[in-house]
Write a protein that holds these residues in place. Structure first.
Motif, PDB file in Angstrom:
ATOM      1  N   LEU A  50      22.537  74.782  46.756  1.00  0.00           N
ATOM      2  CA  LEU A  50      24.165  74.319  46.689  1.00  0.00           C
ATOM      3  C   LEU A  50      24.833  74.823  48.011  1.00  0.00           C
ATOM      4  CD1 LEU A  50      26.619  73.503  44.893  1.00  0.00           C
ATOM      5  CD2 LEU A  50      26.722  75.818  43.812  1.00  0.00           C
ATOM      6  N   LYS A  51      24.440  75.957  48.528  1.00  0.00           N
ATOM      7  CA  LYS A  51      25.128  76.319  49.566  1.00  0.00           C
ATOM      8  C   LYS A  51      24.815  75.344  50.909  1.00  0.00           C
ATOM      9  CE  LYS A  51      27.021  78.942  52.893  1.00  0.00           C
ATOM     10  NZ  LYS A  51      28.571  79.390  53.002  1.00  0.00           N
ATOM     11  N   ALA A  52      23.353  75.091  50.966  1.00  0.00           N
ATOM     12  CA  ALA A  52      22.967  74.313  52.098  1.00  0.00           C
ATOM     13  C   ALA A  52      23.750  72.882  52.086  1.00  0.00           C
ATOM     14  CB  ALA A  52      21.677  74.267  52.138  1.00  0.00           C
ATOM     15  N   LEU A  53      23.724  72.207  51.004  1.00  0.00           N
ATOM     16  CA  LEU A  53      24.347  71.083  50.538  1.00  0.00           C
ATOM     17  C   LEU A  53      25.868  70.914  51.044  1.00  0.00           C
ATOM     18  CD1 LEU A  53      22.301  69.632  47.421  1.00  0.00           C
ATOM     19  CD2 LEU A  53      22.315  68.764  49.593  1.00  0.00           C
ATOM     20  N   THR A  54      26.512  71.971  50.429  1.00  0.00           N
ATOM     21  CA  THR A  54      27.950  72.173  50.617  1.00  0.00           C
ATOM     22  C   THR A  54      28.149  71.987  52.271  1.00  0.00           C
ATOM     23  OG1 THR A  54      28.219  73.318  48.504  1.00  0.00           O
ATOM     24  CG2 THR A  54      29.946  73.339  50.194  1.00  0.00           C
ATOM     25  N   MET A  55      27.399  73.026  52.792  1.00  0.00           N
ATOM     26  CA  MET A  55      27.767  73.144  54.427  1.00  0.00           C
ATOM     27  C   MET A  55      27.272  71.873  54.776  1.00  0.00           C
ATOM     28  SD  MET A  55      29.119  75.763  54.889  1.00  0.00           S
ATOM     29  CE  MET A  55      29.023  75.903  56.694  1.00  0.00           C
ATOM     30  N   ASP A  56      26.249  70.922  54.730  1.00  0.00           N
ATOM     31  CA  ASP A  56      25.927  69.705  54.995  1.00  0.00           C
ATOM     32  C   ASP A  56      27.071  68.622  55.167  1.00  0.00           C
ATOM     33  OD1 ASP A  56      23.619  69.017  56.495  1.00  0.00           O
ATOM     34  OD2 ASP A  56      23.464  67.368  54.898  1.00  0.00           O
ATOM     35  N   VAL A  57      27.668  68.673  54.048  1.00  0.00           N
ATOM     36  CA  VAL A  57      28.660  67.765  53.677  1.00  0.00           C
ATOM     37  C   VAL A  57      29.829  67.975  54.496  1.00  0.00           C
ATOM     38  CG1 VAL A  57      30.371  67.151  52.086  1.00  0.00           C
ATOM     39  CG2 VAL A  57      27.915  67.104  51.325  1.00  0.00           C
ATOM     40  N   ILE A  58      30.342  69.442  54.410  1.00  0.00           N
ATOM     41  CA  ILE A  58      31.638  69.852  55.126  1.00  0.00           C
ATOM     42  C   ILE A  58      31.296  69.404  56.579  1.00  0.00           C
ATOM     43  CG2 ILE A  58      32.792  71.856  55.697  1.00  0.00           C
ATOM     44  CD1 ILE A  58      32.329  72.958  52.801  1.00  0.00           C
ATOM     45  N   LYS A  59      30.172  70.106  57.250  1.00  0.00           N
ATOM     46  CA  LYS A  59      30.207  69.919  58.749  1.00  0.00           C
ATOM     47  C   LYS A  59      29.768  68.348  59.040  1.00  0.00           C
ATOM     48  CE  LYS A  59      30.779  74.192  59.476  1.00  0.00           C
ATOM     49  NZ  LYS A  59      31.750  74.801  60.110  1.00  0.00           N
ATOM     50  N   SER A  60      29.192  67.674  58.179  1.00  0.00           N
ATOM     51  CA  SER A  60      29.084  66.259  58.824  1.00  0.00           C
ATOM     52  C   SER A  60      30.150  65.829  59.031  1.00  0.00           C
ATOM     53  CB  SER A  60      28.186  65.314  57.788  1.00  0.00           C
ATOM     54  OG  SER A  60      27.622  64.182  58.186  1.00  0.00           O
ATOM     55  N   SER A  61      31.293  65.936  58.084  1.00  0.00           N
ATOM     56  CA  SER A  61      32.602  65.492  58.322  1.00  0.00           C
ATOM     57  C   SER A  61      33.509  65.891  59.255  1.00  0.00           C
ATOM     58  CB  SER A  61      33.278  65.521  56.861  1.00  0.00           C
ATOM     59  OG  SER A  61      32.945  64.591  55.832  1.00  0.00           O
ATOM     60  N   GLN A  72      36.360  71.977  46.674  1.00  0.00           N
ATOM     61  CA  GLN A  72      36.046  70.624  46.085  1.00  0.00           C
ATOM     62  C   GLN A  72      34.651  70.218  46.228  1.00  0.00           C
ATOM     63  OE1 GLN A  72      39.026  67.721  47.078  1.00  0.00           O
ATOM     64  NE2 GLN A  72      40.716  69.156  46.563  1.00  0.00           N
ATOM     65  N   VAL A  73      34.231  70.598  47.737  1.00  0.00           N
ATOM     66  CA  VAL A  73      32.810  69.761  47.989  1.00  0.00           C
ATOM     67  C   VAL A  73      31.631  70.682  46.974  1.00  0.00           C
ATOM     68  CG1 VAL A  73      30.899  69.571  49.887  1.00  0.00           C
ATOM     69  CG2 VAL A  73      33.490  69.134  50.134  1.00  0.00           C
ATOM     70  N   ARG A  74      31.891  72.012  46.982  1.00  0.00           N
ATOM     71  CA  ARG A  74      31.003  72.809  46.250  1.00  0.00           C
ATOM     72  C   ARG A  74      31.305  72.446  44.663  1.00  0.00           C
ATOM     73  NH1 ARG A  74      31.067  78.177  43.889  1.00  0.00           N
ATOM     74  NH2 ARG A  74      28.995  79.103  44.172  1.00  0.00           N
ATOM     75  N   SER A  75      32.251  72.213  44.156  1.00  0.00           N
ATOM     76  CA  SER A  75      32.405  71.877  42.857  1.00  0.00           C
ATOM     77  C   SER A  75      31.881  70.744  42.327  1.00  0.00           C
ATOM     78  CB  SER A  75      33.746  71.935  42.521  1.00  0.00           C
ATOM     79  OG  SER A  75      34.442  73.155  42.576  1.00  0.00           O
ATOM     80  N   SER A  76      31.945  69.743  43.439  1.00  0.00           N
ATOM     81  CA  SER A  76      31.365  68.182  43.148  1.00  0.00           C
ATOM     82  C   SER A  76      29.937  68.254  43.098  1.00  0.00           C
ATOM     83  CB  SER A  76      31.839  67.232  44.180  1.00  0.00           C
ATOM     84  OG  SER A  76      31.439  66.000  43.990  1.00  0.00           O
ATOM     85  N   GLY A  97      33.295  60.768  47.460  1.00  0.00           N
ATOM     86  CA  GLY A  97      32.540  59.674  47.950  1.00  0.00           C
ATOM     87  C   GLY A  97      31.319  60.012  48.889  1.00  0.00           C
ATOM     88  N   ILE A  98      31.736  61.146  49.875  1.00  0.00           N
ATOM     89  CA  ILE A  98      30.608  61.607  50.806  1.00  0.00           C
ATOM     90  C   ILE A  98      29.616  62.632  49.896  1.00  0.00           C
ATOM     91  CG2 ILE A  98      32.033  63.616  51.352  1.00  0.00           C
ATOM     92  CD1 ILE A  98      30.658  63.299  54.414  1.00  0.00           C
TER      93      ILE A  98
END
Length: 360
Positions: A50-61, A72-76, A97-98
């Protein structure tokens, strides 16, 4: 001359002797991470992913200059993966979406990468059909010139000019066929080639960087043969953003020898996996905290703050910040904080206006 104008494009080549040693280290690290996670149990695996995916989404944007709300990212992600978390919040459309795109790339890594799938990802990235204030063409290849520039309007520096729009359908058909073909190419190296190849084609009007990194994540999941992601390459790319753009620009203006690109890509991947140790340590610390406090009652606001303090809370926690995060009054925030001090969970630092709170 741009790389795609070379006569033998896209027949990339590299110095195998130079790359094989680095690749061996990467593969060893991948195996070590997977073995370590399996030994730590399901709950720790879940938290780390969950942590790795959350950071991946946040940092890619963030690489593209777009700042997403981490909660919001973590919850989604947690909701879509069926992971229960404290203090879950509703996510806005751009976040959903992302997250949808990234999870489709990693959780459905075995599914073929097709034009329709890429169009679905693109539509998810731009649900309103706009990028900021501007209307863009979504779920379709671009139909205009694409340049990567920097500098003030009228004095821009052109760093890269992508292939002309009429070449995109043919370029993408070739790329997508290659992605699904069996090759005598290590899957990790295939991720590196795919990243460079797709971002060079730049087939969409916007969102090419984020889709490039989603494709990379998908191919790395294929290399791991697992949908579980315990490291985030986007996080490391964001940390090395200037070097990333420099190596992309020099490679796209060079020959089809991509040895230098591979060296950077594999080194970056190795550094991203080294972050996993830190993520695991934080996950274990959180698990130990909640285990110690399993008999203690916390309200939803307190749970939310404690989760943040145990994760990546920047700066000092004070009454006004507690109230703002929880969208509550300062009186309620003060009562909650005093209750946490009584429960021996927080301790107060300073007095008056400089008063702040931290985990005991």
């Amino acid at each position: 001359m741009y790389i795609y104008k070379q006569k033998k494009w896209p027949k990339f080549f590299w110095d195998a002797d130079v790359i094989s040693a680095i690749l061996g280290e990467v593969r060893h690290k991948q195996g070590r991470i997977i073995g370590q996670m399996q030994a730590l149990g399901f709950r720790v695996q879940e938290e780390t992913m969950l942590k790795a995916l959350t950071m991946d989404v946040i940092k890619s944007s963030e690489i593209e200059g777009e700042l997403l709300n981490p909660e919001q990212v973590r919850s989604s992600i947690a909701r879509r993966l069926g992971i229960e978390i404290a203090g879950a919040v509703a996510a806005e459309r751009d976040v959903e979406g992302i997250v949808e795109m990234m999870l489709d790339a990693t959780q459905q890594y075995k599914a073929p990468l097709t034009a329709e799938r890429l169009f679905d990802w693109h539509a998810a990235l731009f649900p309103t059909g706009r990028s900021g204030m501007y209307k863009i063409k979504t779920a379709a290849w671009r139909d205009d010139l694409m340049q990567v520039t920097s500098g003030p309007m009228g004095k821009e520096t052109v760093h890269f000019e992508a292939p002309s729009a009429e070449k995109i359908p043919g370029e993408m058909k070739f790329f997508l066929n290659w992605m699904e073909q069996e090759q005598e190419l290590d899957p990790v190296l295939k991720a590196g080639v795919a990243h460079l190849w797709f971002v060079t084609i730049h087939p969409f009007e916007d969102g090419n960087g984020r889709i490039t990194r989603a494709i990379t994540d998908m191919q790395l999941a294929r290399a791991d043969k697992s949908p579980q992601r315990f490291y985030s390459m986007s996080t490391q790319i964001q940390e090395e953003r200037n070097k990333y753009y420099d190596i992309l620009e020099s490679t796209q203006r060079g020959s089809l020898d991509i040895t230098s690109w591979f060296k950077w890509f594999l080194d970056c991947l190795m550094r991203s996996m080294e972050q996993t140790d830190e993520i695991i340590n934080k996950t274990l610390a959180r698990a130990a905290f909640w285990e110690t406090q399993r008999a203690t009652e916390f309200n939803a606001r307190q749970q939310k703050i404690l989760q943040l303090l145990l994760d990546d809370f920047f700066g000092n926690l004070n009454v006004s910040r507690y109230a703002k995060i929880n969208k509550t009054s300062t009186d309620t925030a003060l009562r909650d904080l005093q209750d946490l001090i009584k429960k021996d969970v927080l301790e107060q630092q300073g007095n008056g206006r400089s008063t702040s709170y931290r985990l005991r």
